[in-house]
Design a protein around this motif. Sequence first.
Motif, mmCIF file in Angstrom:
data_model
loop_
_atom_site.group_PDB
_atom_site.id
_atom_site.type_symbol
_atom_site.label_atom_id
_atom_site.label_comp_id
_atom_site.label_asym_id
_atom_site.label_seq_id
_atom_site.Cartn_x
_atom_site.Cartn_y
_atom_site.Cartn_z
ATOM 1 N N GLY A 77 0.809 -1.206 0.000
ATOM 2 C CA GLY A 77 0.000 0.000 0.000
ATOM 3 C C GLY A 77 0.843 1.256 0.000
ATOM 4 N N LYS A 78 0.170 2.413 -0.024
ATOM 5 C CA LYS A 78 0.864 3.691 -0.136
ATOM 6 C C LYS A 78 0.304 4.704 0.876
ATOM 7 N N ILE A 79 1.188 5.592 1.331
ATOM 8 C CA ILE A 79 0.795 6.717 2.189
ATOM 9 C C ILE A 79 1.154 7.995 1.450
ATOM 10 N N TRP A 80 0.190 8.902 1.382
ATOM 11 C CA TRP A 80 0.399 10.169 0.661
ATOM 12 C C TRP A 80 0.295 11.328 1.634
ATOM 13 N N LEU A 81 1.177 12.307 1.468
ATOM 14 C CA LEU A 81 1.130 13.547 2.233
ATOM 15 C C LEU A 81 1.090 14.708 1.259
ATOM 16 N N ASP A 82 -0.043 15.406 1.249
ATOM 17 C CA ASP A 82 -0.206 16.573 0.368
ATOM 18 C C ASP A 82 0.099 16.211 -1.089
ATOM 19 N N GLY A 83 -0.369 15.029 -1.514
ATOM 20 C CA GLY A 83 -0.211 14.606 -2.893
ATOM 21 C C GLY A 83 1.102 13.936 -3.223
ATOM 22 N N GLU A 84 2.008 13.818 -2.255
ATOM 23 C CA GLU A 84 3.309 13.193 -2.481
ATOM 24 C C GLU A 84 3.398 11.893 -1.688
ATOM 25 N N PRO A 95 7.612 16.420 6.958
ATOM 26 C CA PRO A 95 7.226 17.617 7.731
ATOM 27 C C PRO A 95 6.240 17.259 8.841
ATOM 28 N N ILE A 96 6.648 16.270 9.648
ATOM 29 C CA ILE A 96 5.780 15.702 10.677
ATOM 30 C C ILE A 96 6.557 15.645 11.990
ATOM 31 N N ASN A 97 5.913 16.024 13.065
ATOM 32 C CA ASN A 97 6.487 15.840 14.405
ATOM 33 C C ASN A 97 5.603 14.905 15.209
ATOM 34 N N MET A 98 6.211 14.255 16.182
ATOM 35 C CA MET A 98 5.470 13.308 17.007
ATOM 36 C C MET A 98 5.706 13.609 18.472
ATOM 37 N N MET A 99 4.638 13.618 19.228
ATOM 38 C CA MET A 99 4.712 13.851 20.664
ATOM 39 C C MET A 99 4.373 12.553 21.375
ATOM 40 N N PHE A 100 5.319 12.048 22.179
ATOM 41 C CA PHE A 100 5.162 10.752 22.823
ATOM 42 C C PHE A 100 4.535 10.897 24.204
ATOM 43 N N GLN A 101 3.994 9.789 24.696
ATOM 44 C CA GLN A 101 3.379 9.772 26.016
ATOM 45 C C GLN A 101 4.380 10.126 27.104
ATOM 46 N N SER A 102 5.646 9.718 26.941
ATOM 47 C CA SER A 102 6.671 9.974 27.955
ATOM 48 C C SER A 102 7.217 11.397 27.895
ATOM 49 N N TYR A 103 6.842 12.152 26.825
ATOM 50 C CA TYR A 103 7.268 13.533 26.582
ATOM 51 C C TYR A 103 8.721 13.633 26.139
ATOM 52 N N ALA A 104 9.626 12.759 26.639
ATOM 53 C CA ALA A 104 11.026 12.698 26.194
ATOM 54 C C ALA A 104 11.723 14.061 26.281
ATOM 55 N N LEU A 169 5.617 21.779 18.260
ATOM 56 C CA LEU A 169 5.033 22.761 17.356
ATOM 57 C C LEU A 169 6.025 23.835 16.907
ATOM 58 N N ALA A 170 7.171 23.928 17.579
ATOM 59 C CA ALA A 170 8.105 25.028 17.322
ATOM 60 C C ALA A 170 8.590 25.051 15.880
ATOM 61 N N ARG A 171 8.761 23.872 15.273
ATOM 62 C CA ARG A 171 9.281 23.802 13.909
ATOM 63 C C ARG A 171 8.175 23.883 12.856
ATOM 64 N N GLU A 172 6.976 24.215 13.287
ATOM 65 C CA GLU A 172 5.826 24.418 12.396
ATOM 66 C C GLU A 172 5.605 23.227 11.461
ATOM 67 N N PRO A 173 5.363 22.045 12.012
ATOM 68 C CA PRO A 173 5.121 20.879 11.162
ATOM 69 C C PRO A 173 3.780 20.973 10.453
ATOM 70 N N ARG A 174 3.669 20.293 9.317
ATOM 71 C CA ARG A 174 2.375 20.225 8.644
ATOM 72 C C ARG A 174 1.418 19.355 9.447
ATOM 73 N N LEU A 175 1.998 18.436 10.210
ATOM 74 C CA LEU A 175 1.197 17.436 10.899
ATOM 75 C C LEU A 175 1.841 17.117 12.238
ATOM 76 N N LEU A 176 1.030 17.079 13.307
ATOM 77 C CA LEU A 176 1.518 16.700 14.625
ATOM 78 C C LEU A 176 0.823 15.418 15.055
ATOM 79 N N GLY A 205 -3.759 26.060 13.835
ATOM 80 C CA GLY A 205 -4.241 25.514 12.574
ATOM 81 C C GLY A 205 -3.490 24.281 12.125
ATOM 82 N N THR A 206 -2.626 23.737 12.976
ATOM 83 C CA THR A 206 -1.874 22.533 12.645
ATOM 84 C C THR A 206 -2.796 21.317 12.681
#
Length: 383
Positions: A77-84, A95-104, A169-176, A205-206
């Motif tokens: 299968g395929k995953i698309w982000l903004d048409g790519e 252009p994605i950031n992830m926030m973990f339960q442990s906060y790290a 959010l500091a790096r202004e990701p397209r997706l969090l 608006g993220t």
Amino acid sequence: MTQAKQTTNVFSPWLNRDNKPLIKFENITKKFGDFTAVENFNLEIYEKEFFALLGSSGGGKSTVLRMLAGFEQPTSGKIWLDGEEISNTPPNERPINMMFQSYALFPHLNVWDNIAFGLKRTKKRMASSDIKARVEEMLRLTQLEKFASRKPHQISGGQRQRVALARSLAREPRLLLLDEPLGALDKKLRQETQFELMDIQEKTGTTFVIVTHDQEEAMTMASRVAVMDNGKLLQVDTPNNVYEAPNSTYVANFIGDINIIEGEAKIDAEGLLSIHYSETAAPIQTENTNNQIHDGQSVSFAVRPEKIWIAKEQDVSLPNNVKGLIVDIAYLGNLSIYHIKLESGQVISAQMTNILRTGQQEFTWDDEVWLNWNDTAGIVLTR
């Protein structure tokens, strides 16, 4: 059940199918050896949504999130982000950031430096003045200005959660992406933080995608909810529709409290639907909102406890009157939950508020009562 804030989202793009999705999962399957964690998964997520992946542990939701982040690759299968297509794109190039339960969080850095950490390590080096402005903006957004010089161990769990959010959010990701972000908080703080996350998502608006097994968390924060089980996507809809119109007995049982009564559908000459569930009790009268139901079919009738009214006398003006005996009562302050054993032997729940008013009936253990609901209160399910 707490209702999601449906009308104040920055943007509700799923209402307009002309908008292209920001994220698209296309026929995604993920296997670990012989085990299939995610199977034939198809989903679209739109820009500026607060989207929730909801399900029990082992349902596949975290695997979906990790594939979106790039920590796992799909088997097919395929995953698309903004048409790519990004199915095989490394995590650091998305252009994605992830926030973990442990906060790290870094324990040796103060709040200010934790937030600035990612900004100092971008490919395109930021000027010191720009980093300072961005960190101060994040501190204001998360109401952490007074704690900028403190270390993580010097602030509360809720404040650490906001530091992790500000850093993400500091790096202004397209997706969090948020993986069970409130799991480490106590109930009261978790409820407060839910509304803080909603407000921050609206201000920035993220696009937020949260993974949770907590139905109330998903129903409170998300603009849409995807319910998963055993690696499969069962239903995607607004919290209100998932709650009021579940498409299966699994979703009905998983979202909120509900009574499920098994029976046989009967459709008369005028097209009116009734559910026969007991040889001795009167059939349940209900609206026929499912065109796939046919006469004689085995079905499930689902009705929420708060839609059932308890009375000491039968009310023949209502379409449904079911006789039973109160066997348990749970007093919860603002409401009470009653467990009533029907003549058929099944025990169902009814919920009533404890607001004192003239003429309100009081019920206790071993009372013989009548349960009433109208013909639009429940839903008939075929699977």
